[in-house]
Design an enzyme around this catalytic site. Sequence first.
Site, PDB file in Angstrom:
ATOM      1  N   GLU A  58      87.844  53.649 -39.024  1.00 13.99           N
ATOM      2  CA  GLU A  58      87.481  53.591 -37.606  1.00 13.99           C
ATOM      3  C   GLU A  58      88.639  53.162 -36.705  1.00 13.99           C
ATOM      4  O   GLU A  58      88.587  52.128 -36.038  1.00 13.99           O
ATOM      5  CB  GLU A  58      86.269  52.678 -37.415  1.00 13.99           C
ATOM      6  CG  GLU A  58      85.038  53.168 -38.159  1.00 13.99           C
ATOM      7  CD  GLU A  58      83.840  52.244 -38.052  1.00 13.99           C
ATOM      8  OE1 GLU A  58      83.921  51.219 -37.337  1.00 13.99           O
ATOM      9  OE2 GLU A  58      82.817  52.515 -38.700  1.00 13.99           O
ATOM     10  N   ASN A 104      88.736  57.142 -42.639  1.00 17.58           N
ATOM     11  CA  ASN A 104      87.296  57.303 -42.442  1.00 17.58           C
ATOM     12  C   ASN A 104      86.932  56.935 -41.003  1.00 17.58           C
ATOM     13  O   ASN A 104      87.473  55.978 -40.452  1.00 17.58           O
ATOM     14  CB  ASN A 104      86.560  56.379 -43.420  1.00 17.58           C
ATOM     15  CG  ASN A 104      85.083  56.684 -43.553  1.00 17.58           C
ATOM     16  OD1 ASN A 104      84.690  57.824 -43.769  1.00 17.58           O
ATOM     17  ND2 ASN A 104      84.251  55.654 -43.452  1.00 17.58           N
ATOM     18  N   HIS A 110      76.696  59.314 -39.308  1.00 11.43           N
ATOM     19  CA  HIS A 110      75.498  58.572 -38.889  1.00 11.43           C
ATOM     20  C   HIS A 110      74.886  59.357 -37.733  1.00 11.43           C
ATOM     21  O   HIS A 110      75.406  59.351 -36.617  1.00 11.43           O
ATOM     22  CB  HIS A 110      75.869  57.155 -38.454  1.00 11.43           C
ATOM     23  CG  HIS A 110      76.356  56.291 -39.559  1.00 11.43           C
ATOM     24  ND1 HIS A 110      75.553  55.934 -40.630  1.00 11.43           N
ATOM     25  CD2 HIS A 110      77.568  55.711 -39.783  1.00 11.43           C
ATOM     26  CE1 HIS A 110      76.241  55.156 -41.458  1.00 11.43           C
ATOM     27  NE2 HIS A 110      77.466  55.018 -40.971  1.00 11.43           N
ATOM     28  N   GLU A 149      78.851  58.626 -45.065  1.00 10.21           N
ATOM     29  CA  GLU A 149      77.841  57.600 -44.773  1.00 10.21           C
ATOM     30  C   GLU A 149      76.609  58.229 -44.137  1.00 10.21           C
ATOM     31  O   GLU A 149      76.028  57.689 -43.196  1.00 10.21           O
ATOM     32  CB  GLU A 149      78.427  56.510 -43.855  1.00 10.21           C
ATOM     33  CG  GLU A 149      79.687  55.860 -44.416  1.00 10.21           C
ATOM     34  CD  GLU A 149      80.265  54.776 -43.510  1.00 10.21           C
ATOM     35  OE1 GLU A 149      79.527  54.220 -42.674  1.00 10.21           O
ATOM     36  OE2 GLU A 149      81.474  54.474 -43.651  1.00 10.21           O
ATOM     37  N   ASP A 190      73.245  59.338 -42.740  1.00  9.64           N
ATOM     38  CA  ASP A 190      71.842  59.021 -42.516  1.00  9.64           C
ATOM     39  C   ASP A 190      71.420  59.657 -41.196  1.00  9.64           C
ATOM     40  O   ASP A 190      72.262  60.012 -40.378  1.00  9.64           O
ATOM     41  CB  ASP A 190      71.546  57.510 -42.546  1.00  9.64           C
ATOM     42  CG  ASP A 190      72.458  56.683 -41.650  1.00  9.64           C
ATOM     43  OD1 ASP A 190      72.938  57.210 -40.619  1.00  9.64           O
ATOM     44  OD2 ASP A 190      72.697  55.510 -41.967  1.00  9.64           O
TER      45      ASP A 190
END
Length: 419
Positions: A228, A269, A305, A334, A336
């Site tokens: 990030e 990432n 996300h 990641e 979801d």
Amino acid sequence: MVVIRVEFLALLAAVAQMVVAQKVSYSQCGGIGYNGPTDCVSGYTCQSINDWYSQCRPGTVTSVVPTPPASTPHPTPLESTPPPTQPSSALPASCQSPSGTSLDAKIKAKGRDYFGTCTDKNTLSDPAYEAIVIAEYGQVTPENSMKWESTENVRGNFTMSDADFLVAWAQQHGKLIRGHTLVWHSQLPAWVSAITDPVELTSVIESHISNVAGRYTGKIHHWDVVNEVFNDDGTWRTSVFYNLLGPKFVDIAFRAAKKADPTAKLFINDYNLDYAGPKVNAMVALVQRLIADGVPIDGIGSQAHLILNNGAIPSMHQPLATLASTGLKVALTELDIRLPLPADATKLMNQRDNFNLATAACIRVPNCVGVTTWGVSDKNSWVPGVFAGEGAALIWDEKFAKKPAYDGAEAALLGWLAY
């Protein structure tokens, strides 16, 4: 809603039912370069999807190729509230029932490395959670146990017992490991943020990576080395690392990681790489500069996300392909898909189709090596604690029952794409 084939090969389940003279439902029956039978079983007709592919579909279905949304920059997935799509009532017959093999086995059959999830000692202590990870997933990411505050909360004092547990568990059960994460502005001890000397900070980064990544040399498949680094507008995120060292802190971290664990694949990432715009452009530019400077980097992780029915989801394979155009591997790291609570049948069916499209995004990009969901069960998801009124973001519910989202992900791995 119409369900169309993603690839040119018929599903293995369909192939098993083929006869010489007629093609079964939803199998290929025409297209440029196709030389097989063109007749379909009773009730189905051969319908053109594009010049290269025709498919046996029910006679009442109209062949449609949806137009993807424009690739203009999206304000942010966190603010997106597009109108809900109308979910299909059922997947194609060949995708309705699990074939008995895991999600991991299915994605490996597509030539990918893994279908994974995040976990740690706390969630693996739940027998139901552990059983699903063992049965369905081929890779694990430590949710928290390898972050800086967990491994070196006090300078020079490394606490690795929870990370050690995960690594040992993964090796015992034959799972790949994505190490997460070595340098990140969040979950960072106060003593690191208080450093004011660039030379000291460089030494601290190198020491931390040497001790953490070096501890597991040869055991980690991928490392999220840096996490990030960009704001959504493509500018650099303010952090002690950037403030003191500028962009070169990324170089320092990757070189240290390569020295500590020469065999691991090294990733950068970030989140909100799911739509075209300045953040994707900034990531591509950074990676190109790192490659030109000889910095050892192997991949880009797109966290994914997502929000239910986010307008970027149907075309998220496009920015993923842009990231892969650097020549590096890419991964959904990641995944979801959160929805407004309470969940209902319509939301869950839309979530199924969203998981289908997100999973298929990886399959549609040759350089994509795998998909990792950020957890197994809604019981343990991070979402409700961060986004009030939202949740139910994973593919098992709070009682560890499979949700329609599972069927959507599985269908993508069997070669189907829901629109």
